[in-house]
Motif scaffolding. Structure first.
Motif, PDB file in Angstrom:
ATOM      1  N   ILE A  35       1.156   8.871 -10.216  1.00 20.80           N
ATOM      2  CA  ILE A  35       1.658   8.745  -8.838  1.00 20.80           C
ATOM      3  C   ILE A  35       1.563   7.292  -8.375  1.00 20.80           C
ATOM      4  CG2 ILE A  35       1.169   9.425  -6.427  1.00 20.80           C
ATOM      5  CD1 ILE A  35       0.700  12.255  -7.517  1.00 20.80           C
ATOM      6  N   ASP A  36       0.503   6.615  -8.781  1.00 17.25           N
ATOM      7  CA  ASP A  36       0.386   5.186  -8.456  1.00 17.25           C
ATOM      8  C   ASP A  36       1.594   4.430  -9.025  1.00 17.25           C
ATOM      9  OD1 ASP A  36      -1.024   3.191  -7.202  1.00 17.25           O
ATOM     10  OD2 ASP A  36      -2.320   2.752  -8.911  1.00 17.25           O
ATOM     11  N   ILE A  37       1.959   4.779 -10.250  1.00 19.36           N
ATOM     12  CA  ILE A  37       3.092   4.115 -10.909  1.00 19.36           C
ATOM     13  C   ILE A  37       4.422   4.490 -10.230  1.00 19.36           C
ATOM     14  CG2 ILE A  37       4.426   4.159 -13.079  1.00 19.36           C
ATOM     15  CD1 ILE A  37       1.770   3.873 -14.562  1.00 19.36           C
TER      16      ILE A  37
ATOM     17  N   GLY B 166      -0.765  -4.416  -9.507  1.00 20.93           N
ATOM     18  CA  GLY B 166      -0.728  -3.242 -10.379  1.00 20.93           C
ATOM     19  C   GLY B 166      -2.130  -2.930 -10.880  1.00 20.93           C
ATOM     20  N   TYR B 167      -2.391  -1.680 -11.169  1.00 23.06           N
ATOM     21  CA  TYR B 167      -3.765  -1.249 -11.474  1.00 23.06           C
ATOM     22  C   TYR B 167      -3.799  -0.469 -12.792  1.00 23.06           C
ATOM     23  CZ  TYR B 167      -4.035  -2.510  -6.606  1.00 23.06           C
ATOM     24  OH  TYR B 167      -3.949  -3.218  -5.426  1.00 23.06           O
ATOM     25  N   PRO B 168      -4.137  -1.146 -13.906  1.00 20.80           N
ATOM     26  CA  PRO B 168      -4.198  -0.431 -15.186  1.00 20.80           C
ATOM     27  C   PRO B 168      -5.156   0.759 -15.130  1.00 20.80           C
ATOM     28  CG  PRO B 168      -4.276  -2.795 -15.545  1.00 20.80           C
ATOM     29  CD  PRO B 168      -4.340  -2.582 -14.063  1.00 20.80           C
TER      30      PRO B 168
ATOM     31  N   GLU C  84       8.832   2.308  -6.827  1.00 15.94           N
ATOM     32  CA  GLU C  84       9.523   2.165  -5.531  1.00 15.94           C
ATOM     33  C   GLU C  84       9.494   0.703  -5.080  1.00 15.94           C
ATOM     34  OE1 GLU C  84       8.059   4.940  -2.624  1.00 15.94           O
ATOM     35  OE2 GLU C  84       8.704   6.671  -3.798  1.00 15.94           O
ATOM     36  N   LYS C  85       8.374   0.022  -5.363  1.00 16.52           N
ATOM     37  CA  LYS C  85       8.281  -1.396  -4.962  1.00 16.52           C
ATOM     38  C   LYS C  85       9.262  -2.235  -5.785  1.00 16.52           C
ATOM     39  CE  LYS C  85       3.496  -1.417  -4.805  1.00 16.52           C
ATOM     40  NZ  LYS C  85       2.168  -2.040  -4.622  1.00 16.52           N
ATOM     41  N   MET C  86       9.402  -1.884  -7.074  1.00 15.00           N
ATOM     42  CA  MET C  86      10.368  -2.617  -7.901  1.00 15.00           C
ATOM     43  C   MET C  86      11.780  -2.408  -7.333  1.00 15.00           C
ATOM     44  SD  MET C  86      11.302  -2.078 -11.946  1.00 15.00           S
ATOM     45  CE  MET C  86      12.174  -0.536 -11.730  1.00 15.00           C
TER      46      MET C  86
ATOM     47  N   THR D  76      -5.496 -16.605  -2.373  1.00 15.13           N
ATOM     48  CA  THR D  76      -5.700 -15.294  -1.752  1.00 15.13           C
ATOM     49  C   THR D  76      -5.561 -15.379  -0.223  1.00 15.13           C
ATOM     50  OG1 THR D  76      -8.065 -15.697  -1.683  1.00 15.13           O
ATOM     51  CG2 THR D  76      -7.228 -14.461  -3.574  1.00 15.13           C
ATOM     52  N   TYR D  77      -5.393 -14.215   0.394  1.00 10.06           N
ATOM     53  CA  TYR D  77      -5.306 -14.130   1.855  1.00 10.06           C
ATOM     54  C   TYR D  77      -6.449 -13.257   2.356  1.00 10.06           C
ATOM     55  CZ  TYR D  77      -2.705 -15.086   6.053  1.00 10.06           C
ATOM     56  OH  TYR D  77      -2.314 -15.615   7.250  1.00 10.06           O
ATOM     57  N   HIS D  78      -7.046 -13.648   3.430  1.00 15.31           N
ATOM     58  CA  HIS D  78      -8.201 -12.897   3.941  1.00 15.31           C
ATOM     59  C   HIS D  78      -7.981 -12.494   5.375  1.00 15.31           C
ATOM     60  CE1 HIS D  78     -10.545 -13.820   0.329  1.00 15.31           C
ATOM     61  NE2 HIS D  78      -9.632 -14.765   0.265  1.00 15.31           N
TER      62      HIS D  78
ATOM     63  N   GLY E  95      -3.604  -5.124   1.276  1.00 15.25           N
ATOM     64  CA  GLY E  95      -4.925  -5.507   1.789  1.00 15.25           C
ATOM     65  C   GLY E  95      -5.798  -4.276   1.923  1.00 15.25           C
ATOM     66  N   ASP E  96      -7.074  -4.506   2.175  1.00 16.67           N
ATOM     67  CA  ASP E  96      -8.015  -3.399   2.304  1.00 16.67           C
ATOM     68  C   ASP E  96      -8.479  -3.257   3.748  1.00 16.67           C
ATOM     69  OD1 ASP E  96      -8.225  -2.285  -0.295  1.00 16.67           O
ATOM     70  OD2 ASP E  96      -9.202  -4.145  -0.933  1.00 16.67           O
ATOM     71  N   ALA E  97      -9.240  -2.202   3.991  1.00 12.38           N
ATOM     72  CA  ALA E  97      -9.838  -2.032   5.321  1.00 12.38           C
ATOM     73  C   ALA E  97     -10.858  -3.152   5.538  1.00 12.38           C
ATOM     74  CB  ALA E  97     -10.525  -0.673   5.378  1.00 12.38           C
TER      75      ALA E  97
HETATM   76  P1  FAD Z   1      -0.065  -0.390  -1.855  1.00  8.81           P
HETATM   77  O1  FAD Z   1       1.032  -0.638  -2.802  1.00  8.81           O
HETATM   78  O2  FAD Z   1       0.318  -0.162  -0.427  1.00  8.81           O
HETATM   79  O3  FAD Z   1      -0.897   0.846  -2.406  1.00  8.81           O
HETATM   80  C1  FAD Z   1      -2.071   1.310  -1.744  1.00  8.81           C
HETATM   81  C2  FAD Z   1      -2.277   2.778  -2.080  1.00  8.81           C
HETATM   82  O4  FAD Z   1      -1.263   3.573  -1.471  1.00  8.81           O
HETATM   83  C3  FAD Z   1      -2.214   3.094  -3.570  1.00  8.81           C
HETATM   84  O5  FAD Z   1      -3.128   4.133  -3.821  1.00  8.81           O
HETATM   85  C4  FAD Z   1      -0.788   3.570  -3.785  1.00  8.81           C
HETATM   86  O6  FAD Z   1      -0.692   4.481  -4.867  1.00  8.81           O
HETATM   87  C5  FAD Z   1      -0.480   4.243  -2.460  1.00  8.81           C
HETATM   88  N1  FAD Z   1       0.907   4.069  -2.031  1.00  8.81           N
HETATM   89  C6  FAD Z   1       1.707   3.003  -2.248  1.00  8.81           C
HETATM   90  N2  FAD Z   1       2.900   3.196  -1.648  1.00  8.81           N
HETATM   91  C7  FAD Z   1       2.838   4.403  -1.036  1.00  8.81           C
HETATM   92  C8  FAD Z   1       3.758   5.177  -0.247  1.00  8.81           C
HETATM   93  N3  FAD Z   1       4.991   4.714   0.019  1.00  8.81           N
HETATM   94  N4  FAD Z   1       3.348   6.379   0.242  1.00  8.81           N
HETATM   95  C9  FAD Z   1       2.096   6.851  -0.027  1.00  8.81           C
HETATM   96  N5  FAD Z   1       1.192   6.179  -0.783  1.00  8.81           N
HETATM   97  C10 FAD Z   1       1.558   4.966  -1.274  1.00  8.81           C
HETATM   98  N6  FAD Z   1      -6.446  -8.132  -0.966  1.00  8.81           N
HETATM   99  C11 FAD Z   1      -6.518  -9.044   0.039  1.00  8.81           C
HETATM  100  O7  FAD Z   1      -6.941  -8.691   1.154  1.00  8.81           O
HETATM  101  N7  FAD Z   1      -6.143 -10.338  -0.141  1.00  8.81           N
HETATM  102  C12 FAD Z   1      -5.672 -10.780  -1.328  1.00  8.81           C
HETATM  103  O8  FAD Z   1      -5.348 -11.962  -1.461  1.00  8.81           O
HETATM  104  C13 FAD Z   1      -5.588  -9.863  -2.419  1.00  8.81           C
HETATM  105  N8  FAD Z   1      -5.107 -10.236  -3.624  1.00  8.81           N
HETATM  106  C14 FAD Z   1      -4.966  -9.312  -4.632  1.00  8.81           C
HETATM  107  C15 FAD Z   1      -4.362  -9.696  -5.847  1.00  8.81           C
HETATM  108  C16 FAD Z   1      -4.196  -8.776  -6.873  1.00  8.81           C
HETATM  109  C17 FAD Z   1      -3.542  -9.210  -8.167  1.00  8.81           C
HETATM  110  C18 FAD Z   1      -4.643  -7.441  -6.707  1.00  8.81           C
HETATM  111  C19 FAD Z   1      -4.513  -6.453  -7.825  1.00  8.81           C
HETATM  112  C20 FAD Z   1      -5.221  -7.041  -5.504  1.00  8.81           C
HETATM  113  C21 FAD Z   1      -5.379  -7.966  -4.454  1.00  8.81           C
HETATM  114  N9  FAD Z   1      -5.908  -7.600  -3.214  1.00  8.81           N
HETATM  115  C22 FAD Z   1      -5.991  -8.513  -2.184  1.00  8.81           C
HETATM  116  C23 FAD Z   1      -6.412  -6.246  -3.003  1.00  8.81           C
HETATM  117  C24 FAD Z   1      -5.318  -5.262  -2.502  1.00  8.81           C
HETATM  118  O9  FAD Z   1      -4.923  -5.640  -1.209  1.00  8.81           O
HETATM  119  C25 FAD Z   1      -5.949  -3.875  -2.507  1.00  8.81           C
HETATM  120  O10 FAD Z   1      -6.130  -3.449  -3.827  1.00  8.81           O
HETATM  121  C26 FAD Z   1      -5.283  -2.795  -1.677  1.00  8.81           C
HETATM  122  O11 FAD Z   1      -6.190  -1.693  -1.598  1.00  8.81           O
HETATM  123  C27 FAD Z   1      -3.979  -2.233  -2.227  1.00  8.81           C
HETATM  124  O12 FAD Z   1      -2.985  -3.147  -2.196  1.00  8.81           O
HETATM  125  P2  FAD Z   1      -1.528  -2.785  -2.799  1.00  8.81           P
HETATM  126  O13 FAD Z   1      -0.656  -3.923  -2.487  1.00  8.81           O
HETATM  127  O14 FAD Z   1      -1.640  -2.313  -4.186  1.00  8.81           O
HETATM  128  O15 FAD Z   1      -1.164  -1.536  -1.817  1.00  8.81           O
END
Ligand code: FAD
Length: 317
Positions: free
Chosen positions: A191-193, A178-180, A198-200, A49-51, A125-127
């Motif tokens: 919308i999440d999908i 991905g988020y089931p 788009e990422k694919m 993981t990355y922090h 990543g998160d806030a």
């Molecule tokens: P995104 O794909 O950017 O999505 C975030 C939100 O924005 C979603 O609600 C999505 O629907 C929406 N969205 C996406 N694209 C767009 C767009 N173009 N326009 C408008 N809305 C959009 N966090 C860490 O800090 N370190 C880790 O190592 C880490 N590992 C993880 C591993 C896994 C397998 C998972 C499932 C999560 C992990 N996380 C980690 C947490 C992750 O960073 C958070 O869940 C974060 O809130 C969302 O990341 P994401 O890549 O899904 O974001």
């Protein structure tokens, strides 16, 4: 080898583990101690993981508090290289948008390429803990898709530093989250999908799911992805439950549901040792079904609980 190749070459369900870098100041030996017993099961790859850094207030010698950035768990890239060298197994570093400029990300990708690491899990990543909403770095990415595009560009030899001509082309396999049960900020799963698709299209190869405790949610998610013409493999993320507190912590931190049957069993437990047993039995049940239904990879969020994962692996192999 790339994660996408591991999956393409496999006839049966593969296994992988996820670990956190040790806290700053701790030795990598703690991580090896965590992984050593699990290597018996020949995981196909290990995620690290990355922090992001956090802002804290530190008292200076003159008594004034100063806001400083600290990264409590540094070293993801180095740990991946160390794991590959120590165990001869593939490592998958997580890269996040939060807190990083595009240049810093590019430099991290160049390091990975030089180290022979050809896998990346691209995440937003998160806030930080003391902030409510995610804010992008002023010179960084807002969404994971932008990170996917940057990595895909590097695979084509296109660098952020645009005066580089005929730059070396990297060859990363790009995973995404991905988020089931849908991402907590998404208005709905559809919308999440849509954003996942788009990422694919931007270059992602496979999905690793958020932890889930109800396999039906994973299988419904696969159907929803299929209906949206998303044909990437979906790695199933599973987490061992080990304490009663997780009944409320997991839903609040990870935005996932715990099935009633599992929750009731945990509520009946007298000690956390009892909870570990319930968690282990539940994981065995989840794994058996996922293997029977040919999930490409079962990925364990081993975090601090390698013993439960060890016991589960012993029971399912
Ligand atoms: P995104 O794909 O950017 O999505 C975030 C939100 O924005 C979603 O609600 C999505 O629907 C929406 N969205 C996406 N694209 C767009 C767009 N173009 N326009 C408008 N809305 C959009 N966090 C860490 O800090 N370190 C880790 O190592 C880490 N590992 C993880 C591993 C896994 C397998 C998972 C499932 C999560 C992990 N996380 C980690 C947490 C992750 O960073 C958070 O869940 C974060 O809130 C969302 O990341 P994401 O890549 O899904 O974001």
């Amino acid at each position: 080898m790339k994660v996408s190749e591991h999956i393409a070459n496999a006839d049966n369900t593969l296994f992988s583990f996820e670990v956190l870098p040790p806290m700053k100041g701790k030795s990598i030996d703690s991580l090896y101690a965590h992984l050593d017993p699990l290597m018996e099961f020949k995981p196909s790859f290990i995620n690290v993981t990355y922090h992001r850094s956090e802002q804290i207030f530190k008292k200076r010698s003159d008594g004034i508090f100063e806001k400083i950035d600290i990264r409590k768990r540094p070293g993801t890239v180095g740990i991946c290289a160390a794991i590959m060298n120590h165990y001869q197994v593939d490592a998958v570093p997580h890269l996040i948008c939060g807190g990083f400029s595009k240049d810093e990300t590019e430099n991290a990708l160049i390091d990975l390429n030089f180290l022979g690491i050809d896998n990346v899990l691209a995440l937003r990543g998160d806030a930080p803990k003391n902030e409510k909403v995610f804010v992008a770095h002023p010179h960084g990415h807002r969404f994971a898709i932008d990170l996917v595009k940057q990595i895909d560009n590097l695979n084509k030899g296109i660098y952020v530093e645009d005066d580089i001509v005929e730059g070396v082309k990297t060859d990363f396999s790009i995973g995404i989250a991905g988020y089931p049960e849908k991402h907590f900020e998404a208005p709905n799963l559809e919308i999440d999908i849509m954003y996942t698709k788009e990422k694919m299209n931007a270059g992602a190869d496979y999905i690793t799911t958020q932890m889930f405790f109800n396999n039906a949610k994973y299988f419904e998610y696969l159907e929803a992805l299929k209906a949206a013409n998303i044909n990437m493999p979906v790695i199933a993320g599973l987490k061992p439950i080990s304490t009663k507190k997780q009944l409320s912590i997991l839903p609040s931190v990870f935005h996932v549901d715990l099935p009633t049957e599992l929750s009731m069993e945990i509520m009946k437990c007298k000690t956390d040792k009892d909870v570990e047993q319930v968690g282990e039995d539940w994981l065995v049940m989840q794994c058996k079904e996922l293997i029977a239904k040919k999930a490409p990879v079962v990925h364990f969020y081993t975090l601090g609980k390698p013993q439960i994962v060890y016991n589960v692996m012993k029971r399912i192999l």
